[in-house]
Scaffold this active site. Sequence first.
Site, PDB file in Angstrom:
ATOM      1  N   ASP A  14      58.990 -59.292  -5.455  1.00  0.00           N
ATOM      2  CA  ASP A  14      59.749 -60.332  -6.135  1.00  0.00           C
ATOM      3  C   ASP A  14      60.008 -61.462  -5.157  1.00  0.00           C
ATOM      4  O   ASP A  14      59.746 -61.326  -3.960  1.00  0.00           O
ATOM      5  CB  ASP A  14      61.040 -59.781  -6.771  1.00  0.00           C
ATOM      6  CG  ASP A  14      62.016 -59.179  -5.761  1.00  0.00           C
ATOM      7  OD1 ASP A  14      61.628 -58.970  -4.594  1.00  0.00           O
ATOM      8  OD2 ASP A  14      63.157 -58.912  -6.153  1.00  0.00           O
ATOM      9  N   TYR A  46      61.524 -64.392  -2.581  1.00  0.00           N
ATOM     10  CA  TYR A  46      62.535 -64.402  -1.528  1.00  0.00           C
ATOM     11  C   TYR A  46      63.895 -64.721  -2.160  1.00  0.00           C
ATOM     12  O   TYR A  46      63.987 -65.542  -3.077  1.00  0.00           O
ATOM     13  CB  TYR A  46      62.204 -65.456  -0.471  1.00  0.00           C
ATOM     14  CG  TYR A  46      60.921 -65.194   0.298  1.00  0.00           C
ATOM     15  CD1 TYR A  46      60.750 -64.013   1.014  1.00  0.00           C
ATOM     16  CD2 TYR A  46      59.901 -66.134   0.324  1.00  0.00           C
ATOM     17  CE1 TYR A  46      59.588 -63.779   1.742  1.00  0.00           C
ATOM     18  CE2 TYR A  46      58.734 -65.908   1.048  1.00  0.00           C
ATOM     19  CZ  TYR A  46      58.580 -64.729   1.751  1.00  0.00           C
ATOM     20  OH  TYR A  46      57.432 -64.499   2.466  1.00  0.00           O
ATOM     21  N   PHE A  63      55.048 -64.811  -1.211  1.00  0.00           N
ATOM     22  CA  PHE A  63      55.019 -64.816   0.262  1.00  0.00           C
ATOM     23  C   PHE A  63      55.127 -66.208   0.890  1.00  0.00           C
ATOM     24  O   PHE A  63      55.369 -66.326   2.079  1.00  0.00           O
ATOM     25  CB  PHE A  63      53.776 -64.098   0.810  1.00  0.00           C
ATOM     26  CG  PHE A  63      53.705 -62.656   0.416  1.00  0.00           C
ATOM     27  CD1 PHE A  63      54.523 -61.713   1.012  1.00  0.00           C
ATOM     28  CD2 PHE A  63      52.839 -62.229  -0.593  1.00  0.00           C
ATOM     29  CE1 PHE A  63      54.484 -60.380   0.629  1.00  0.00           C
ATOM     30  CE2 PHE A  63      52.785 -60.899  -0.977  1.00  0.00           C
ATOM     31  CZ  PHE A  63      53.609 -59.967  -0.363  1.00  0.00           C
ATOM     32  N   HIS A  79      53.184 -52.631   2.415  1.00  0.00           N
ATOM     33  CA  HIS A  79      53.733 -53.990   2.338  1.00  0.00           C
ATOM     34  C   HIS A  79      53.881 -54.574   3.752  1.00  0.00           C
ATOM     35  O   HIS A  79      54.143 -53.836   4.706  1.00  0.00           O
ATOM     36  CB  HIS A  79      55.103 -53.920   1.652  1.00  0.00           C
ATOM     37  CG  HIS A  79      55.612 -55.240   1.191  1.00  0.00           C
ATOM     38  ND1 HIS A  79      56.334 -56.083   2.009  1.00  0.00           N
ATOM     39  CD2 HIS A  79      55.510 -55.873  -0.003  1.00  0.00           C
ATOM     40  CE1 HIS A  79      56.657 -57.176   1.340  1.00  0.00           C
ATOM     41  NE2 HIS A  79      56.170 -57.072   0.109  1.00  0.00           N
TER      42      HIS A  79
END
Length: 215
Positions: free
Chosen positions: A59, A61, A72, A182
């Site tokens: 999801d 930031y 990202f 991740h």
Amino acid sequence: MNWKTIIKKQQKQDYFKSLQERLDMEYREKIIYPPKDMIYRAFELTDYDNLKVVIIGQDPYHKANQAQGLAFSTPKEVKNPPSLVNIFKEIESDLGRPSQNLDGDLTSWAKQGVLLINSVLTVEEAKPKSHQKIGWEIFTTSIIEHISSEFEDIIFILWGADAISKKKFLDAKKHHILTSPHPSPLSSYRGFFGSKCFSKTNKILIGLGKEPIVW
């Protein structure tokens, strides 16, 4: 066909109407990221007919001024979050040179055909995963199923459990699927570092006669 048509089709469905009502209320009463006009920015920047790669995150930031509608990515004036720092470390290790995007803005990836989407497209300030299970997962799964069905030879890069859970919606016979933990500091040392997904992606693209991505 284009992204706008696909998104509008989803917006007509009951689940999305409920999702939209919830979002309208939350944007009025709370601080939600990204800004409302940036929720679908990934689809605005990545041309439907030039799609090459799909990178799926979790999801957005959840701190001020970071989320900008691309998984990202952050605006160039914002300090790079830890996950993005680790992405850049892996690029340098994998390709033997620094990323072209050390300022954190991954817009150039999107414009080269990399769709940067999260499983969930919005989040409440300081509350990671606060918008899970309100409907976004249905939306992004529908997008991914459409890509799997209508395209061929797309490279899917799945980082982390949330993204990897989408693998079952992909046709592995038609597409190329790369998975790893991740890039978050919590999991990056369990196999994100050394995964070489950037060089692997470009090798596949060159094999398909396509332009590699300038990471």
